[in-house]
Design a protein around this motif. Structure first.
Motif, PDB file in Angstrom:
ATOM      1  N   GLN A   2      -0.860   8.445   4.507  1.00  0.00           N
ATOM      2  CA  GLN A   2      -1.298   8.778   3.032  1.00  0.00           C
ATOM      3  C   GLN A   2      -0.540   7.935   2.112  1.00  0.00           C
ATOM      4  OE1 GLN A   2      -3.879   9.647   2.294  1.00  0.00           O
ATOM      5  NE2 GLN A   2      -4.829  11.284   3.503  1.00  0.00           N
ATOM      6  N   TYR A   3       0.759   7.468   2.636  1.00  0.00           N
ATOM      7  CA  TYR A   3       1.378   6.569   1.510  1.00  0.00           C
ATOM      8  C   TYR A   3       0.683   5.324   1.551  1.00  0.00           C
ATOM      9  CZ  TYR A   3       4.928   3.210  -0.039  1.00  0.00           C
ATOM     10  OH  TYR A   3       5.680   2.441  -0.774  1.00  0.00           O
ATOM     11  N   VAL A   4       0.283   4.753   2.654  1.00  0.00           N
ATOM     12  CA  VAL A   4      -0.152   3.472   2.827  1.00  0.00           C
ATOM     13  C   VAL A   4      -1.622   3.671   2.161  1.00  0.00           C
ATOM     14  CG1 VAL A   4      -1.416   1.910   4.361  1.00  0.00           C
ATOM     15  CG2 VAL A   4       0.915   2.835   5.045  1.00  0.00           C
ATOM     16  N   ASN A   5      -2.426   4.726   2.224  1.00  0.00           N
ATOM     17  CA  ASN A   5      -3.770   4.681   1.589  1.00  0.00           C
ATOM     18  C   ASN A   5      -3.676   4.900   0.175  1.00  0.00           C
ATOM     19  OD1 ASN A   5      -6.335   5.418   1.750  1.00  0.00           O
ATOM     20  ND2 ASN A   5      -6.055   7.638   2.222  1.00  0.00           N
ATOM     21  N   LEU A   6      -2.754   5.637  -0.248  1.00  0.00           N
ATOM     22  CA  LEU A   6      -2.828   6.292  -1.881  1.00  0.00           C
ATOM     23  C   LEU A   6      -2.131   5.249  -2.598  1.00  0.00           C
ATOM     24  CD1 LEU A   6      -2.731  10.070  -1.486  1.00  0.00           C
ATOM     25  CD2 LEU A   6      -4.728   8.619  -1.974  1.00  0.00           C
ATOM     26  N   THR A   7      -0.940   4.560  -2.110  1.00  0.00           N
ATOM     27  CA  THR A   7       0.046   4.112  -2.859  1.00  0.00           C
ATOM     28  C   THR A   7       0.064   2.430  -2.153  1.00  0.00           C
ATOM     29  OG1 THR A   7       1.463   6.055  -3.091  1.00  0.00           O
ATOM     30  CG2 THR A   7       2.417   4.204  -3.592  1.00  0.00           C
ATOM     31  N   PHE A   8       0.633   2.325  -1.142  1.00  0.00           N
ATOM     32  CA  PHE A   8       0.977   1.040  -0.592  1.00  0.00           C
ATOM     33  C   PHE A   8      -0.097  -0.249  -0.888  1.00  0.00           C
ATOM     34  CE2 PHE A   8       1.944  -2.292   2.515  1.00  0.00           C
ATOM     35  CZ  PHE A   8       3.107  -2.653   2.001  1.00  0.00           C
ATOM     36  N   LEU A   9      -1.444   0.368  -0.335  1.00  0.00           N
ATOM     37  CA  LEU A   9      -2.354  -0.472  -0.626  1.00  0.00           C
ATOM     38  C   LEU A   9      -3.115  -0.992  -1.887  1.00  0.00           C
ATOM     39  CD1 LEU A   9      -5.013   0.404   2.370  1.00  0.00           C
ATOM     40  CD2 LEU A   9      -3.291  -1.450   2.187  1.00  0.00           C
ATOM     41  N   ARG A  10      -2.815   0.017  -2.800  1.00  0.00           N
ATOM     42  CA  ARG A  10      -3.194  -0.124  -4.173  1.00  0.00           C
ATOM     43  C   ARG A  10      -2.035  -1.000  -4.787  1.00  0.00           C
ATOM     44  NH1 ARG A  10      -7.090   4.008  -6.008  1.00  0.00           N
ATOM     45  NH2 ARG A  10      -7.401   5.151  -3.956  1.00  0.00           N
ATOM     46  N   TRP A  11      -0.851  -0.901  -4.370  1.00  0.00           N
ATOM     47  CA  TRP A  11       0.426  -1.531  -4.981  1.00  0.00           C
ATOM     48  C   TRP A  11       0.158  -3.198  -4.408  1.00  0.00           C
ATOM     49  CZ3 TRP A  11       4.362  -4.189  -2.527  1.00  0.00           C
ATOM     50  CH2 TRP A  11       5.449  -4.643  -3.249  1.00  0.00           C
ATOM     51  N   VAL A  12      -0.010  -3.251  -3.243  1.00  0.00           N
ATOM     52  CA  VAL A  12      -0.312  -4.756  -2.656  1.00  0.00           C
ATOM     53  C   VAL A  12      -1.655  -5.166  -3.406  1.00  0.00           C
ATOM     54  CG1 VAL A  12      -0.891  -6.222  -0.539  1.00  0.00           C
ATOM     55  CG2 VAL A  12       0.713  -4.082  -0.537  1.00  0.00           C
ATOM     56  N   GLY A  13      -2.711  -4.508  -3.485  1.00  0.00           N
ATOM     57  CA  GLY A  13      -3.987  -5.052  -4.318  1.00  0.00           C
ATOM     58  C   GLY A  13      -3.503  -5.489  -5.699  1.00  0.00           C
ATOM     59  N   GLN A  14      -2.648  -4.861  -6.389  1.00  0.00           N
ATOM     60  CA  GLN A  14      -2.485  -5.510  -7.624  1.00  0.00           C
ATOM     61  C   GLN A  14      -2.267  -7.102  -7.595  1.00  0.00           C
ATOM     62  OE1 GLN A  14       1.049  -3.821  -9.617  1.00  0.00           O
ATOM     63  NE2 GLN A  14       0.351  -1.869  -8.715  1.00  0.00           N
ATOM     64  N   TYR A  15      -1.531  -7.419  -6.516  1.00  0.00           N
ATOM     65  CA  TYR A  15      -1.091  -8.762  -6.434  1.00  0.00           C
ATOM     66  C   TYR A  15      -2.113  -9.837  -5.660  1.00  0.00           C
ATOM     67  CZ  TYR A  15       3.255  -6.670  -7.464  1.00  0.00           C
ATOM     68  OH  TYR A  15       4.202  -6.237  -8.106  1.00  0.00           O
ATOM     69  N   VAL A  16      -2.770  -8.918  -4.726  1.00  0.00           N
ATOM     70  CA  VAL A  16      -3.724  -9.728  -4.010  1.00  0.00           C
ATOM     71  C   VAL A  16      -5.297  -9.706  -4.506  1.00  0.00           C
ATOM     72  CG1 VAL A  16      -5.024  -9.697  -1.728  1.00  0.00           C
ATOM     73  CG2 VAL A  16      -2.485  -9.210  -1.828  1.00  0.00           C
ATOM     74  N   ASN A  17      -5.603  -8.705  -5.129  1.00  0.00           N
ATOM     75  CA  ASN A  17      -7.096  -8.768  -5.695  1.00  0.00           C
ATOM     76  C   ASN A  17      -7.129  -9.632  -6.604  1.00  0.00           C
ATOM     77  OD1 ASN A  17      -7.261  -6.597  -4.094  1.00  0.00           O
ATOM     78  ND2 ASN A  17      -7.028  -4.828  -5.661  1.00  0.00           N
ATOM     79  N   PRO A  18      -6.475  -9.880  -7.975  1.00  0.00           N
ATOM     80  CA  PRO A  18      -6.720 -10.767  -8.708  1.00  0.00           C
ATOM     81  C   PRO A  18      -7.120 -12.223  -8.481  1.00  0.00           C
ATOM     82  CG  PRO A  18      -5.080  -9.246  -9.790  1.00  0.00           C
ATOM     83  CD  PRO A  18      -5.295  -9.114  -8.158  1.00  0.00           C
ATOM     84  N   PRO A  19      -6.122 -12.715  -7.747  1.00  0.00           N
ATOM     85  CA  PRO A  19      -6.437 -14.055  -7.356  1.00  0.00           C
ATOM     86  C   PRO A  19      -7.561 -14.293  -6.288  1.00  0.00           C
ATOM     87  CG  PRO A  19      -4.247 -13.287  -6.402  1.00  0.00           C
ATOM     88  CD  PRO A  19      -4.886 -12.494  -7.126  1.00  0.00           C
ATOM     89  N   LEU A  20      -7.834 -13.367  -5.636  1.00  0.00           N
ATOM     90  CA  LEU A  20      -8.882 -13.519  -4.621  1.00  0.00           C
ATOM     91  C   LEU A  20     -10.423 -13.371  -5.521  1.00  0.00           C
ATOM     92  CD1 LEU A  20      -8.074 -11.639  -1.296  1.00  0.00           C
ATOM     93  CD2 LEU A  20      -8.186 -14.105  -1.692  1.00  0.00           C
ATOM     94  N   ASN A  21     -10.186 -12.490  -6.406  1.00  0.00           N
ATOM     95  CA  ASN A  21     -11.311 -12.373  -7.433  1.00  0.00           C
ATOM     96  C   ASN A  21     -11.495 -13.614  -8.064  1.00  0.00           C
ATOM     97  OD1 ASN A  21     -10.493  -8.884  -8.078  1.00  0.00           O
ATOM     98  ND2 ASN A  21     -11.530  -9.911  -6.388  1.00  0.00           N
ATOM     99  N   SER A  22     -10.543 -14.348  -8.704  1.00  0.00           N
ATOM    100  CA  SER A  22     -10.867 -15.502  -9.193  1.00  0.00           C
ATOM    101  C   SER A  22     -11.438 -16.638  -8.566  1.00  0.00           C
ATOM    102  CB  SER A  22      -9.589 -15.750 -10.257  1.00  0.00           C
ATOM    103  OG  SER A  22      -8.410 -16.068  -9.390  1.00  0.00           O
TER     104      SER A  22
END
Ligand SMILES: Nc1ncnc2c1ncn2[C@@H]1O[C@H](COP(=O)(O)OP(=O)(O)OP(=O)(O)O)[C@@H](O)[C@H]1O
Ligand SMILES: [Mg+2]
Lengths: 234, 419
Positions: free
Chosen positions: B306-326
């Motif tokens: 649940q740490y990975v699920n609720l915290t870690f993936l979102r945290w990594v997502g902050q860095y990974v999602n925007p560049p991929l989205n652009s």
């Protein structure tokens, strides 16, 4: 002590026991001899309650066992060392023995019985912290017998205790069976090794395709020509 | 015990080691609990560069740990595959909702409601268990799977005035203690006071863990393990296999109901939608990940997952999602444009599970037995080391056998099961 009267048992449509009758009296060693698939293990299963006879009666002392569930049969004083040993592989030797005494948790004599089993099988004492799955075949057989003894049975059912063991070990196991009997436990011994079985037993039954074909004293069975041919190698 | 240890100097030393280990475990547990209690006071100060869970995440982790402990009884101890565990969770939550909300206008205090939920969940466990006990393996899995699907559907599809249908039930009364102070005229343990809710769920978790430990080391626990290893042999030992398996279902279900009653009151609202099949699977993954039959494994597995699920993936997502989205926007690849890492959580769990099965099939914190079984020769040395210790402890037990020794006292090995 134990009496089977015209017991019929089935696996689905397979008619495995076709009217087996036998008796075991207090203090005896009785052997049940037969070749593969004769129904020896099935007979033991009907006694220990793992299989229900469809017809006939299994009597132990003054009660009928036909409908008694297996765990109650153990507490009545019958325990079994099953075919193929079936020790609990991931439990240690000591834990396996303890499982054998499952019915008698608060019993103060439990410790005595541990000691008794370890005296009979010093090898088990050496290995008591070893996981049962890693024991040799012979050690597992010792454990299966020891585990059955931990229930403090008055009647002990042994299913092919010599199976797969080296001749020296077979001798040893049969010596121990004799000792257990001398200590006061009645034994019903299922065997294919007729020579050894008739050596310790007082009486024997010959089972063929689900029927008792011969019942006599061990001495006379040993002399019997048919028995010699079929089970004693001539 | 101290006397025996003194009489046998060298085994006494080994025994001392074992005792140190228990002490060490206690210190670790106490430390972790202290951390949990102190966490609400300092987690806001943790720099955002560190992916620290917030209080809600921590609460979810904790009740998943309770759920995992419960499923571990069924799957890990008794070896019965249950794919519908979410049903009991739903039953617990709905019980809480029925008994403390305006829905039926019943407002029992949560401190009573929780036990009713436990009892009803346990009964449901027996209800599911009784007809399915003869089934083994795959068949049992399929029937339990069906049960897990049906129960939430029933809550959804019964007329709305009975179970609230799709709208669910709200507001559910939170657990309260009528203690006045600067916080108001009572303490309330719900999502309006995360700190107190966290303390409550941690207390429930400690209680559940203690209960599971007691069960594992009891006669019943040994009976479960015997059935798991060889059901026929277990029956020949005088174990009532039917009742023992029913008890596994009932006790496993009751922990699920326990967690359900908490979650209903904590969220102050429940919806049939929130009791999905994926919850059953997630809990099962936690149990496998932690190590089947291992209590510490279940707890650590729940927190990790649940740490990975609720915290870690979102945290990594902050860095990974925007560049991929652009990149997606400039190239017109829709998949990248809408990429949100944490929405792939189940894919990631699947991969983790596969990797685990290859490199560490016994789980994160396996029991002694499973480690030995799955690694055979690999742990031989360790086994022997443990053996010396165990022989020593056993000897001491025999030494003490002067008085009546009950079976409970006998196997010191048992206490090591979880190590
Ligand atoms: N579980 C079962 N399902 C169906 N048939 C069975 C089952 N167990 C035994 N049988 C059949 O019942 C008959 C008697 O089997 P049983 O195991 O009693 O033989 P046995 O005398 O013990 O033989 P062995 O010496 O090989 O152990 C055999 O024909 C066997 O195929
Ligand atoms: Mg047989």
């Amino acid at each position: 002590m134990l009496e089977l009267h015209d017991v019929h048992a089935y696996y689905g449509n397979i008619h495995a026991l076709k009217g087996v009758s036998l008796t075991v009296d207090e203090g005896e060693v009785v052997t049940l001899i037969g070749s593969n698939g004769a129904g020896k293990s099935t007979t033991l299963k009907t006694i220990s309650g793992l299989l229900r006879p469809r017809l006939g009666e299994v009597r132990f002392e003054d009660g009928v066992l036909n409908a008694v569930p297996p765990h109650q049969i153990v507490s009545l004083g019958i325990s079994q060392s099953p075919e193929g040993r079936r020790v609990f592989p991931r439990m240690t030797v000591a834990e396996n023995l303890e499982m054998g005494a499952f019915q008698r948790t608060a019993d103060a004599t439990l410790q005595e019985d541990f000691k008794r089993v370890y005296r009979l099988f010093p090898r088990l004492e050496e290995r008591r912290s070893q996981r049962a799955g890693t024991l040799s075949g012979g050690e597992q057989q010792m454990l299966a017998i020891g585990r059955a003894l931990m229930a403090k049975p008055r009647l002990l059912l042994l299913d092919e205790p010599s199976m797969g063991l080296a001749p020296v070990l077979v001798e040893l196991i049969f010596d121990i069976i004799r000792t257990i009997n001398q200590q006061g436990t009645t034994i019903l011994l299922v065997e294919q090794n007729a020579l050894m079985a008739l050596g310790v037993a007082g009486r024997g039954y010959i089972l063929q395709t689900g029927q008792i074909v011969l019942a006599d004293s061990a001495d006379r069975l040993r002399q019997n020509d048919d028995v010699r041919k079929a089970y004693l190698g001539g | 015990m101290a006397v025996a240890a003194a009489r046998l100097p060298s085994p006494g030393g080994l025994r001392g080691l074992a005792r140190n280990e228990t002490l060490r475990n206690r210190v670790i547990v106490a430390g972790l609990l202290l951390l949990g209690v102190a966490y609400p006071f300092f987690y806001r100060m943790i720099p955002s560069a560190i992916p620290a869970p917030d209080l809600n995440n921590l609460i979810v982790m904790s009740y998943y740990a309770i759920l995992a402990l419960g499923l571990n009884i069924v799957v890990g101890f008794a070896g019965l595959l249950d794919l519908g565990y979410v049903a009991f969770f739903a039953i617990g939550a709905y019980t809480a909702a029925f008994l403390s909300s305006p829905h039926f206008d019943i407002h029992l205090t949560w401190w009573i409601v929780v036990w009713v939920a436990v009892a009803i969940a346990a009964l449901s466990g027996i209800l599911l268990g009784a007809p399915t006990l003869r089934l083994r393996g795959d068949y049992l899995a399929i029937v339990t799977l069906g049960f897990g699907e049906i129960v939430p559907l029933v809550f959804r599809n019964l007329p709305g005035d009975i179970t609230g249908a799709n709208q669910g039930i709200r507001p559910i009364d939170p657990p309260t203690i009528p203690l006045a102070g600067p916080w108001g005229d009572q303490l309330s343990f719900s999502n309006s006071n995360l700190q107190l809710a966290l303390y409550l769920v941690l207390a429930l978790l400690v209680f559940s863990y203690w209960l599971c430990q007691r069960m594992r080391d009891s006669r019943l626990g040994r009976a479960w393990m015997a059935i798991r290893e060889d059901e026929t042999a277990a029956a020949s030992m005088g174990i009532n296999t039917v009742n023992t398996k029913l008890l596994a279902f009932a006790l496993g279900a009751s922990l699920s109901g326990f967690a359900g009653a908490f979650v209903g009151a904590y969220q102050t609202a429940i919806f049939p939608e929130s009791f999905r099949f994926s919850i059953s699977i997630t809990i099962l993954v936690v149990v496998i990940l932690g190590g089947m039959g291992s209590l510490r494994g279940a707890v650590v597995g729940a927190f990790a997952l649940q740490y990975v699920n609720l915290t870690f993936l979102r945290w990594v997502g902050q860095y990974v999602n925007p560049p991929l989205n652009s990149v997606g926007r400039s190239t017109g690849i829709e998949f990248l444009e809408n990429f949100v890492l944490h929405s792939y959580n189940f894919l990631i769990f699947g991969i983790v599970l596969v990797v685990m099965m290859v490199v560490r099939p016994e789980g994160l914190l396996p029991t002694r037995e499973r480690k030995a079984e799955l690694h055979g020769i690999g742990v031989a040395a360790e086994e022997t080391a443990a053996t010396a210790d165990e022989v020593a402890t056993h000897e001491t037990a025999l030494e003490e056998a002067g008085e009546a020794v009950t079976i409970e006292d006998l196997p010191p090995e048992d206490q090591k099961r979880d190590r």
